[in-house]
Design a protein around this motif. Structure first.
Motif, PDB file in Angstrom:
ATOM      1  N   ALA A  53       0.851  -1.192   0.000  1.00 37.10           N
ATOM      2  CA  ALA A  53       0.000   0.000   0.000  1.00 37.10           C
ATOM      3  C   ALA A  53       0.877   1.229   0.000  1.00 37.10           C
ATOM      4  CB  ALA A  53      -0.910   0.006   1.236  1.00 37.10           C
ATOM      5  N   ARG A  54       0.343   2.292  -0.587  1.00 32.55           N
ATOM      6  CA  ARG A  54       1.046   3.576  -0.560  1.00 32.55           C
ATOM      7  C   ARG A  54       0.566   4.337   0.671  1.00 32.55           C
ATOM      8  NH1 ARG A  54       0.997   6.261  -6.513  1.00 32.55           N
ATOM      9  NH2 ARG A  54      -0.846   4.991  -6.937  1.00 32.55           N
ATOM     10  N   LEU A  55       1.457   4.482   1.629  1.00 32.35           N
ATOM     11  CA  LEU A  55       1.153   5.154   2.877  1.00 32.35           C
ATOM     12  C   LEU A  55       1.962   6.440   2.955  1.00 32.35           C
ATOM     13  CD1 LEU A  55       1.201   1.991   5.174  1.00 32.35           C
ATOM     14  CD2 LEU A  55      -0.738   2.989   3.950  1.00 32.35           C
ATOM     15  N   VAL A  56       1.758   7.191   4.028  1.00 28.41           N
ATOM     16  CA  VAL A  56       2.431   8.477   4.206  1.00 28.41           C
ATOM     17  C   VAL A  56       3.037   8.514   5.607  1.00 28.41           C
ATOM     18  CG1 VAL A  56       2.125  10.979   4.263  1.00 28.41           C
ATOM     19  CG2 VAL A  56       0.813   9.610   2.637  1.00 28.41           C
ATOM     20  N   ILE A 112      -0.395   2.266  12.158  1.00 29.04           N
ATOM     21  CA  ILE A 112      -1.048   2.838  10.983  1.00 29.04           C
ATOM     22  C   ILE A 112      -2.426   3.352  11.366  1.00 29.04           C
ATOM     23  CG2 ILE A 112      -1.914   2.366   8.650  1.00 29.04           C
ATOM     24  CD1 ILE A 112       0.119   0.040   8.533  1.00 29.04           C
ATOM     25  N   SER A 113      -2.742   4.572  10.920  1.00 25.61           N
ATOM     26  CA  SER A 113      -4.064   5.165  11.129  1.00 25.61           C
ATOM     27  C   SER A 113      -4.452   5.918   9.856  1.00 25.61           C
ATOM     28  CB  SER A 113      -4.049   6.136  12.318  1.00 25.61           C
ATOM     29  OG  SER A 113      -3.490   7.378  11.926  1.00 25.61           O
ATOM     30  N   PRO A 114      -5.710   6.385   9.759  1.00 28.76           N
ATOM     31  CA  PRO A 114      -6.112   7.150   8.583  1.00 28.76           C
ATOM     32  C   PRO A 114      -5.917   8.655   8.728  1.00 28.76           C
ATOM     33  CG  PRO A 114      -8.049   6.613   9.860  1.00 28.76           C
ATOM     34  CD  PRO A 114      -6.883   5.998  10.578  1.00 28.76           C
ATOM     35  N   GLN A 115      -5.267   9.086   9.785  1.00 28.13           N
ATOM     36  CA  GLN A 115      -5.186  10.521  10.055  1.00 28.13           C
ATOM     37  C   GLN A 115      -4.131  11.195   9.182  1.00 28.13           C
ATOM     38  OE1 GLN A 115      -4.050  11.017  14.198  1.00 28.13           O
ATOM     39  NE2 GLN A 115      -2.505   9.442  14.027  1.00 28.13           N
ATOM     40  N   THR A 116      -4.110  12.503   9.219  1.00 30.09           N
ATOM     41  CA  THR A 116      -3.141  13.286   8.465  1.00 30.09           C
ATOM     42  C   THR A 116      -1.735  13.087   9.033  1.00 30.09           C
ATOM     43  OG1 THR A 116      -3.366  15.190   9.930  1.00 30.09           O
ATOM     44  CG2 THR A 116      -4.887  15.065   8.047  1.00 30.09           C
ATOM     45  N   PRO A 117      -0.691  13.453   8.277  1.00 28.93           N
ATOM     46  CA  PRO A 117       0.659  13.400   8.816  1.00 28.93           C
ATOM     47  C   PRO A 117       0.808  14.200  10.119  1.00 28.93           C
ATOM     48  CG  PRO A 117       0.766  13.639   6.448  1.00 28.93           C
ATOM     49  CD  PRO A 117      -0.684  13.788   6.832  1.00 28.93           C
ATOM     50  N   ASP A 118       0.100  15.320  10.217  1.00 31.05           N
ATOM     51  CA  ASP A 118       0.155  16.089  11.473  1.00 31.05           C
ATOM     52  C   ASP A 118      -0.380  15.248  12.637  1.00 31.05           C
ATOM     53  OD1 ASP A 118       1.245  18.297  10.281  1.00 31.05           O
ATOM     54  OD2 ASP A 118      -0.633  19.428  10.160  1.00 31.05           O
ATOM     55  N   SER A 135       0.393   6.828   7.915  1.00 33.31           N
ATOM     56  CA  SER A 135      -1.008   7.138   7.638  1.00 33.31           C
ATOM     57  C   SER A 135      -1.458   6.410   6.368  1.00 33.31           C
ATOM     58  CB  SER A 135      -1.186   8.651   7.461  1.00 33.31           C
ATOM     59  OG  SER A 135      -2.505   8.949   7.044  1.00 33.31           O
ATOM     60  N   ASP A 136      -2.658   5.834   6.444  1.00 34.32           N
ATOM     61  CA  ASP A 136      -3.340   5.262   5.280  1.00 34.32           C
ATOM     62  C   ASP A 136      -4.366   6.318   4.868  1.00 34.32           C
ATOM     63  OD1 ASP A 136      -4.582   3.669   3.397  1.00 34.32           O
ATOM     64  OD2 ASP A 136      -5.556   2.342   4.855  1.00 34.32           O
ATOM     65  N   PRO A 137      -3.963   7.296   4.053  1.00 33.91           N
ATOM     66  CA  PRO A 137      -4.731   8.541   3.927  1.00 33.91           C
ATOM     67  C   PRO A 137      -6.120   8.417   3.326  1.00 33.91           C
ATOM     68  CG  PRO A 137      -2.945   8.481   2.323  1.00 33.91           C
ATOM     69  CD  PRO A 137      -2.729   7.327   3.236  1.00 33.91           C
ATOM     70  N   SER A 138      -6.389   7.356   2.595  1.00 32.75           N
ATOM     71  CA  SER A 138      -7.732   7.176   2.033  1.00 32.75           C
ATOM     72  C   SER A 138      -8.394   5.898   2.544  1.00 32.75           C
ATOM     73  CB  SER A 138      -7.668   7.154   0.502  1.00 32.75           C
ATOM     74  OG  SER A 138      -7.209   8.397   0.002  1.00 32.75           O
ATOM     75  N   ASN A 139      -7.844   5.342   3.624  1.00 34.32           N
ATOM     76  CA  ASN A 139      -8.375   4.110   4.203  1.00 34.32           C
ATOM     77  C   ASN A 139      -8.357   2.948   3.212  1.00 34.32           C
ATOM     78  OD1 ASN A 139      -9.496   4.386   7.099  1.00 34.32           O
ATOM     79  ND2 ASN A 139     -10.257   6.246   6.098  1.00 34.32           N
ATOM     80  N   SER A 169      -9.676  15.129  11.546  1.00 38.57           N
ATOM     81  CA  SER A 169      -8.357  14.536  11.776  1.00 38.57           C
ATOM     82  C   SER A 169      -7.923  13.618  10.648  1.00 38.57           C
ATOM     83  CB  SER A 169      -8.357  13.738  13.096  1.00 38.57           C
ATOM     84  OG  SER A 169      -8.634  14.573  14.193  1.00 38.57           O
ATOM     85  N   ASN A 170      -8.886  13.104   9.891  1.00 36.62           N
ATOM     86  CA  ASN A 170      -8.570  12.141   8.843  1.00 36.62           C
ATOM     87  C   ASN A 170      -8.116  12.816   7.561  1.00 36.62           C
ATOM     88  OD1 ASN A 170      -9.169  10.004  10.493  1.00 36.62           O
ATOM     89  ND2 ASN A 170     -10.958   9.318   9.341  1.00 36.62           N
ATOM     90  N   ALA A 171      -7.186  12.159   6.888  1.00 32.52           N
ATOM     91  CA  ALA A 171      -6.640  12.729   5.661  1.00 32.52           C
ATOM     92  C   ALA A 171      -7.677  12.807   4.552  1.00 32.52           C
ATOM     93  CB  ALA A 171      -5.443  11.900   5.201  1.00 32.52           C
ATOM     94  N   ASP A 172      -8.682  11.909   4.570  1.00 28.51           N
ATOM     95  CA  ASP A 172      -9.691  11.926   3.507  1.00 28.51           C
ATOM     96  C   ASP A 172     -10.967  12.657   3.913  1.00 28.51           C
ATOM     97  OD1 ASP A 172     -10.846  10.144   5.258  1.00 28.51           O
ATOM     98  OD2 ASP A 172     -10.955   8.468   3.849  1.00 28.51           O
ATOM     99  N   ALA A 173     -10.949  13.308   5.080  1.00 29.99           N
ATOM    100  CA  ALA A 173     -12.070  14.124   5.562  1.00 29.99           C
ATOM    101  C   ALA A 173     -13.344  13.306   5.791  1.00 29.99           C
ATOM    102  CB  ALA A 173     -12.350  15.292   4.622  1.00 29.99           C
ATOM    103  N   THR A 174     -13.207  11.980   5.934  1.00 25.49           N
ATOM    104  CA  THR A 174     -14.336  11.153   6.335  1.00 25.49           C
ATOM    105  C   THR A 174     -14.174  10.789   7.813  1.00 25.49           C
ATOM    106  OG1 THR A 174     -13.341   8.971   5.936  1.00 25.49           O
ATOM    107  CG2 THR A 174     -14.297  10.130   4.028  1.00 25.49           C
ATOM    108  N   ALA A 175     -15.173  10.119   8.363  1.00 22.22           N
ATOM    109  CA  ALA A 175     -15.078   9.628   9.741  1.00 22.22           C
ATOM    110  C   ALA A 175     -14.699   8.150   9.776  1.00 22.22           C
ATOM    111  CB  ALA A 175     -16.399   9.844  10.470  1.00 22.22           C
TER     112      ALA A 175
END
Length: 221
Positions: A53-56, A112-118, A135-139, A169-175
């Protein structure tokens, strides 16, 4: 050394007093519903192959999961985010009591979480973490593993009352968030141990993880 469960019990006493009975009841109902629903039938399990997977990373740089794991076995920890007190308790505990044992065994620890790098940076700072946090930015990976969930409407409303929203908090702005999960994988990316917690207040204890890692070592010997 206290267990994660011990620390959660102590935390919940003060937390429930702080937020009051109404909000405490909302979260208790959410946890009961999650427990009743059980682990999804398509959730990652022993024998599953972990896809790349492409993670950040916490600095915002893209990284391949396989590159982060390397060629040796690894422990993957999926957590909800730095906003989650139960995640922070767990990651701090893993830093103190799991990481040394994994280092001795030559096993990588990756959270690993879906949150932003911050958010990942906040998790690192909160726990003074010395292991890899991604981060898995798009889950995408979380969904492939069948461990994606989200807070119910009442819980999200309670979050708003407490001054935050998971989507912020999530990189993809979902919950969307993962069920807290620990995976032990071998050098072939095959899962040898999977522990998915639908009740996010419970987590995999260190002794259980190290036992799974040592079982993998015996099989490989």
């Amino acid at each position: 050394m206290s267990t994660i469960a011990d620390q959660v019990t102590d935390f919940n006493v003060g937390f429930n007093e702080q937020i009051g009975p109404r909000l405490a009841g909302v979260f208790a109902d959410e946890q009961a519903g999650l427990t009743a629903g059980g682990v999804p039938s398509d959730a990652v399990s022993q024998g599953s192959i972990i896809p790349d997977a492409r993670l950040v990373d916490a600095a915002g740089a893209e990284v391949s999961l396989y590159d982060a794991i390397g060629e040796a076995p690894a422990v993957l920890v999926f957590y909800r985010g730095a906003w989650c007190p139960y995640c922070n308790i767990t990651l701090k505990h893993y830093q103190r009591t799991l990481l040394p044992g994994l280092n001795d065994r030559g096993i990588a620890l990756i959270a690993i979480s879906p949150q932003t790098p911050d958010g990942s940076s906040a998790a690192v700072a909160n726990g003074e973490l010395a292991f890899t946090v991604l981060s898995d930015p798009s889950n995408v990976l979380i969904e492939q593993l069948g461990i994606k969930t989200e807070p119910n409407a009442a819980a999200r409303s309670a979050h708003t009352d407490l001054g935050f929203d998971v989507a912020d908090s999530n990189a993809d702005a979902t919950a969307d968030i993962p069920f807290p999960t620990v995976l032990v994988i071998d050098s072939g990316r095959s899962v040898t141990f999977a522990d998915v917690h639908v009740d996010y207040t419970t987590r995999t204890e260190v002794a259980t993880i190290l036992s799974a890692v040592d079982s993998l070592a015996r099989v490989s010997a």
